[in-house]
Every structure is written in structure tokens, then in C-alpha cells.
Design a protein around this motif. Structure first.
Motif, PDB file in Angstrom:
ATOM      1  N   ASP A 196       0.855  -1.195   0.000  1.00 26.49           N
ATOM      2  CA  ASP A 196       0.000   0.000   0.000  1.00 26.49           C
ATOM      3  C   ASP A 196       0.891   1.246   0.000  1.00 26.49           C
ATOM      4  OD1 ASP A 196      -1.971   1.861   0.330  1.00 26.49           O
ATOM      5  OD2 ASP A 196      -2.809   1.018   2.176  1.00 26.49           O
ATOM      6  N   ASN A 197       0.867   1.984  -1.134  1.00 30.64           N
ATOM      7  CA  ASN A 197       1.679   3.208  -1.218  1.00 30.64           C
ATOM      8  C   ASN A 197       0.804   4.457  -1.350  1.00 30.64           C
ATOM      9  OD1 ASN A 197       0.837   2.901  -3.836  1.00 30.64           O
ATOM     10  ND2 ASN A 197       2.850   2.395  -4.669  1.00 30.64           N
ATOM     11  N   PHE A 198      -0.503   4.294  -1.179  1.00 33.17           N
ATOM     12  CA  PHE A 198      -1.486   5.389  -1.198  1.00 33.17           C
ATOM     13  C   PHE A 198      -1.558   6.107  -2.546  1.00 33.17           C
ATOM     14  CE2 PHE A 198      -1.204   6.501   3.686  1.00 33.17           C
ATOM     15  CZ  PHE A 198      -1.397   5.165   4.008  1.00 33.17           C
ATOM     16  N   VAL A 199      -1.103   5.437  -3.616  1.00 34.69           N
ATOM     17  CA  VAL A 199      -1.102   6.102  -4.939  1.00 34.69           C
ATOM     18  C   VAL A 199      -1.052   5.030  -6.028  1.00 34.69           C
ATOM     19  CG1 VAL A 199       1.454   6.315  -5.050  1.00 34.69           C
ATOM     20  CG2 VAL A 199       0.035   7.996  -6.250  1.00 34.69           C
ATOM     21  N   TYR A 200      -1.460   5.399  -7.236  1.00 36.29           N
ATOM     22  CA  TYR A 200      -1.229   4.516  -8.380  1.00 36.29           C
ATOM     23  C   TYR A 200       0.169   4.845  -8.888  1.00 36.29           C
ATOM     24  CZ  TYR A 200      -6.307   3.531  -8.905  1.00 36.29           C
ATOM     25  OH  TYR A 200      -7.601   3.144  -8.729  1.00 36.29           O
ATOM     26  N   GLY A 201       1.115   3.918  -8.687  1.00 36.81           N
ATOM     27  CA  GLY A 201       2.498   4.175  -9.091  1.00 36.81           C
ATOM     28  C   GLY A 201       2.720   3.926 -10.577  1.00 36.81           C
ATOM     29  N   LEU A 202       2.305   2.736 -11.033  1.00 38.91           N
ATOM     30  CA  LEU A 202       2.617   2.351 -12.420  1.00 38.91           C
ATOM     31  C   LEU A 202       2.085   3.366 -13.421  1.00 38.91           C
ATOM     32  CD1 LEU A 202       3.826  -0.126 -14.087  1.00 38.91           C
ATOM     33  CD2 LEU A 202       1.461  -0.673 -14.545  1.00 38.91           C
ATOM     34  N   THR A 203       0.902   3.889 -13.155  1.00 40.19           N
ATOM     35  CA  THR A 203       0.287   4.811 -14.121  1.00 40.19           C
ATOM     36  C   THR A 203       0.614   6.269 -13.796  1.00 40.19           C
ATOM     37  OG1 THR A 203      -1.732   4.462 -12.871  1.00 40.19           O
ATOM     38  CG2 THR A 203      -1.535   3.272 -14.943  1.00 40.19           C
ATOM     39  N   LYS A 204       1.614   6.468 -12.933  1.00 42.15           N
ATOM     40  CA  LYS A 204       2.248   7.762 -12.699  1.00 42.15           C
ATOM     41  C   LYS A 204       1.395   8.793 -11.959  1.00 42.15           C
ATOM     42  CE  LYS A 204       5.634   7.519 -16.407  1.00 42.15           C
ATOM     43  NZ  LYS A 204       5.395   6.478 -17.354  1.00 42.15           N
ATOM     44  N   LYS A 205       0.916   8.368 -10.803  1.00 41.33           N
ATOM     45  CA  LYS A 205       0.315   9.287  -9.841  1.00 41.33           C
ATOM     46  C   LYS A 205      -1.145   9.669 -10.087  1.00 41.33           C
ATOM     47  CE  LYS A 205       1.557  13.197  -6.941  1.00 41.33           C
ATOM     48  NZ  LYS A 205       2.463  14.287  -6.680  1.00 41.33           N
ATOM     49  N   GLN A 206      -2.021   8.695  -9.865  1.00 41.41           N
ATOM     50  CA  GLN A 206      -3.452   9.019  -9.733  1.00 41.41           C
ATOM     51  C   GLN A 206      -3.857   8.696  -8.288  1.00 41.41           C
ATOM     52  OE1 GLN A 206      -2.654   6.730 -12.427  1.00 41.41           O
ATOM     53  NE2 GLN A 206      -2.373   8.456 -13.815  1.00 41.41           N
ATOM     54  N   THR A 207      -4.981   9.276  -7.869  1.00 39.20           N
ATOM     55  CA  THR A 207      -5.492   9.022  -6.515  1.00 39.20           C
ATOM     56  C   THR A 207      -5.892   7.550  -6.400  1.00 39.20           C
ATOM     57  OG1 THR A 207      -6.310  11.267  -6.412  1.00 39.20           O
ATOM     58  CG2 THR A 207      -7.289   9.713  -4.862  1.00 39.20           C
TER      59      THR A 207
END
Ligand SMILES: Cc1ncc(C[n+]2csc(CCOP(=O)(O)OP(=O)(O)O)c2C)c(N)n1
Ligand code: SF4
Length: 319
Positions: free
Chosen positions: A149-160
Motif C-alpha cells: 500500500d503506497n497510497f497512490v497509483y504508481g505504475l500509471t504515474k500518480k493518480q489518486t
């Protein structure tokens, strides 16, 4: 040693043709499961990503448990964290976004002798895969799910993501997130998971203990592992990382009865960083065991028919 097939090959060979190459000697069967044997590709994560620590600790726990190498299966959906199976030299499946759990459920139910592990992010698990998470939990399918859990969408470059806090600025919320985040522990408790724990990728000893307990649990076990996305949400949980000045508060099981669901719900009310450790653990028959019992009972009622014939007969009655 000559086998029947290579004897035949030799007998039919042209005398002028070169002798067939001797078969390569079979690789010796490793008698110990080592990190080296478990390692596949070098991870493609950004330097500093918390997921590296999760991978290293997972290697370490498998080295300790020494399960037969061929019985280990790693399944994941889509996301940076979901690339996990590529880095594990085990059976592995990289599946559709949010759909790792139904696939892993099928593997676990059809081959209860296998050790099934699922990996993924908060987006994969709580958003697109949220519905599957609820059902795997209520069915108590025997597998271990590690959510990075990183509190963000990492792969798609920063969505909520569903765990991003209110106010988090991202590409989908440039003025700040307004939706109430989900609370993983509370959601898992409400769904009926029989083992839930929280840990942090920077707390390797704690993470190791949580993974080991989850894996040894006979049922659906989930570990929410806070794992920093250094690229798109660095310092998301400084409050829980002592080396960054925060407090890593662990659950004292002398004070917290892990079988007490109400106490676990109450503990889950603490906002981030909250507490780390096992929130809840109970024994309830797994879907694997219940299904096997149903198959055995039905077979004995049907004079030892094969499972396939039992299924055929059932389908006929449904026509
Ligand atoms: C059906 C579908 N919808 C959307 C996407 C785009 N997508 C890929 S990964 C992802 C979210 C990844 O976030 P998370 O699960 O939190 O993993 P992380 O990359 O942060 O480890 C999304 C929305 C997709 N691949 N498939
Ligand atoms: S984008 Fe974030 S989650 Fe993805 S590899 Fe990089 S640091 Fe890790």
C-alpha cells in the motif's frame, strides 16, 4: 545409459553421420531452497521503492519455511507491485488488473497442496479488485495476500488511489482528493478475513514476522504492507518511520486479544499511521476444506463415483 529411444536412433542412423550428442546431465535437485534459487529477473522498480524490501523479506521467509520449490505459486494483477511474480523463480501468473484473487482462488481450490501467494497494490486490491477481495475473505480461501500500500497509483504515474488521504494532489485530483479513503483493516474485518495484519517495508524484522504468521495461517491471510512510492508519493507515511522522525507503534498482544473482532475494529479506527501488527486472527473452516468435505460426502453417497461423474450427474439434474 542407453534408453530404448536412443538405441533405436543409433540403429537407424547413417553410419557416416556424426554420433548423436550425449544428453546433458540432469541438473541435480537442490536439497535446499535458497534466495539464489528463488531469484529471477532483477526488479525493475525505481531505486528506493519500498517494494524491494518486501521482495527481499519474502525470499527470506521462503528460505526459512523450506516449502518444496515446485509447490510455490505467485499470482498478481497489474501495477508496479504486481510485477512481483517476474522477480520470483517460482510458478507465477501476471494477470488482469484487479483479478489476481479469483485466479488464485481457482489455483488454491484445485491444488490444495500448493502454497499460493498473491501480490499487488492498493489500487489493484481495494479499487478495481475490491469486490474480489471481499469474496475471497468471506469464503476464507486458503492463500496469503500481500498488499503493498503506497497510497497512490504508481505504475500509471500518480493518480489518486482508494487509500490516498483527503487533500492528496494527483493527476486525477489536481486540487486535492475529496473522497473519504477506505480503511483496509476495517474493510477486511467486515468482509470476514480470518487473518489481517499491518506492517511497513522499512521495518524488516516486523515485516518478516508478519509474513511468516500470515503464511502459516490456515485460511485467507492478508498483510497490508506500507511500501513507499519514492517517485510519486515520497514520505507518504513518515509518521510511521522512526528513521524519518516518526513512531512505529506495534500491537502488544498481551493487551490485545487477536480473536476479539470488536477490539480489532476499534484498533482500526486509529488513523494513519495507526498501529502495526496482527489485528485479528481466528480459525474458521476454509473453503478448501469445506469443498473437499462436500466432494468426499457426495462421493461416498454415490458409491465411489469419480468427481467427474458426480459433476456430470449434478449438471444433469440442473437441466
Ligand atoms: C482494466 C484496467 N484498468 C486500468 C488499468 C490501468 N492501471 C494499471 S496499474 C493501475 C493502478 C496501479 O496502482 P496500484 O495497484 O496501487 O499499484 P502500484 O503501481 O502503486 O504498485 C491502473 C489503474 C489497467 N491496466 N487495466
Ligand atoms: S513508481 Fe513508485 S511504486 Fe512504482 S516502482 Fe517507482 S517508486 Fe515503486
Amino acid at each position: 545409459m542407453s534408453t530404448e529411444s536412443n538405441v533405436l536412433t543409433a540403429a537407424s542412423a547413417d553410419a557416416a553421420a556424426p554420433a548423436p550428442a550425449a544428453p546433458a546431465p540432469a541438473a541435480p535437485v537442490a536439497d535446499k531452497l535458497t534466495k539464489k534459487a528463488l531469484t529471477a529477473d532483477h526488479p525493475t522498480w525505481c531505486p528506493g521503492c519500498g517494494d524491494f524490501a518486501v521482495l527481499n523479506i519474502f525470499y527470506r521467509v521462503l528460505e526459512k519455511l523450506q516449502y518444496p520449490h515446485e509447490n510455490i505459486v505467485c499470482v498478481a494483477g497489474i501495477g508496479c507491485s504486481s510485477r512481483f511474480p517476474y522477480f520470483m523463480n517460482t510458478h507465477g501468473i501476471h494477470f488482469i488488473h484487479g483479478r489476481a484473487l479469483p485466479l488464485a482462488t481457482g489455483v488454491s481450490l484445485s491444488r490444495p497442496d500448493l502454497h499460493v501467494f498473491v501480490f499487488g497494490g492498493d489500487g489493484d486490491g481495494f479499487s478495481i479488485g475490491g469486490n474480489h477481495l471481499n469474496h475471497a475473505a468471506r469464503k476464507n480461501v486458503k492463500l496469503t495476500y500481500i498488499i503493498m500500500d503506497n497510497f497512490v497509483y504508481g505504475l500509471t504515474k500518480k493518480q489518486t488511489s482508494p487509500t490516498s488521504p483527503i487533500g492528496f494532489k494527483s493527476k486525477t485530483d489536481p486540487t486535492g482528493a475529496i473522497d473519504r479513503p477506505i480503511n483496509p483493516m476495517r474493510q477486511l474485518l467486515a468482509s470476514g478475513a480470518t487473518f489481517i495484519a499491518r506492517t511497513h517495508a522499512a521495518q524488516v524484522k516486523h515485516m518478516e514476522a508478519m509474513f511468516e504468521r500470515a503464511i502459516k495461517h490456515d485460511g485467507f491471510s492478508v498483510v497490508e504492507c506500507l511500501s513507499e512510492c519514492v517517485m510519486f508519493y515520497a514520505s507518504a507515511f513518515d509518521d510511521s518511520t522512526p528513521r524519518k522522525g516518526g513512531v512505529f507503534e506495534t500491537i502488544d498482544e498481551a493487551q490485545h486479544d487477536v480473536t476479539d473482532e470488536t477490539a480489532a475494529f476499534k484498533m482500526a479506527e486509529n488513523l494513519t499511521p495507526g498501529k502495526f501488527g496482527v489485528y485479528y486472527q481466528v480459525n474458521r473452516p476454509t473453503k478448501n476444506a469445506l469443498e473437499q468435505k462436500w466432494i468426499d460426502d457426495t462421493q461416498s453417497k454415490m458409491n465411489g463415483m469419480t468427481p467427474k461423474d458426480v459433476l456430470k450427474k449434478r449438471l444433469e439434474t440442473m437441466r
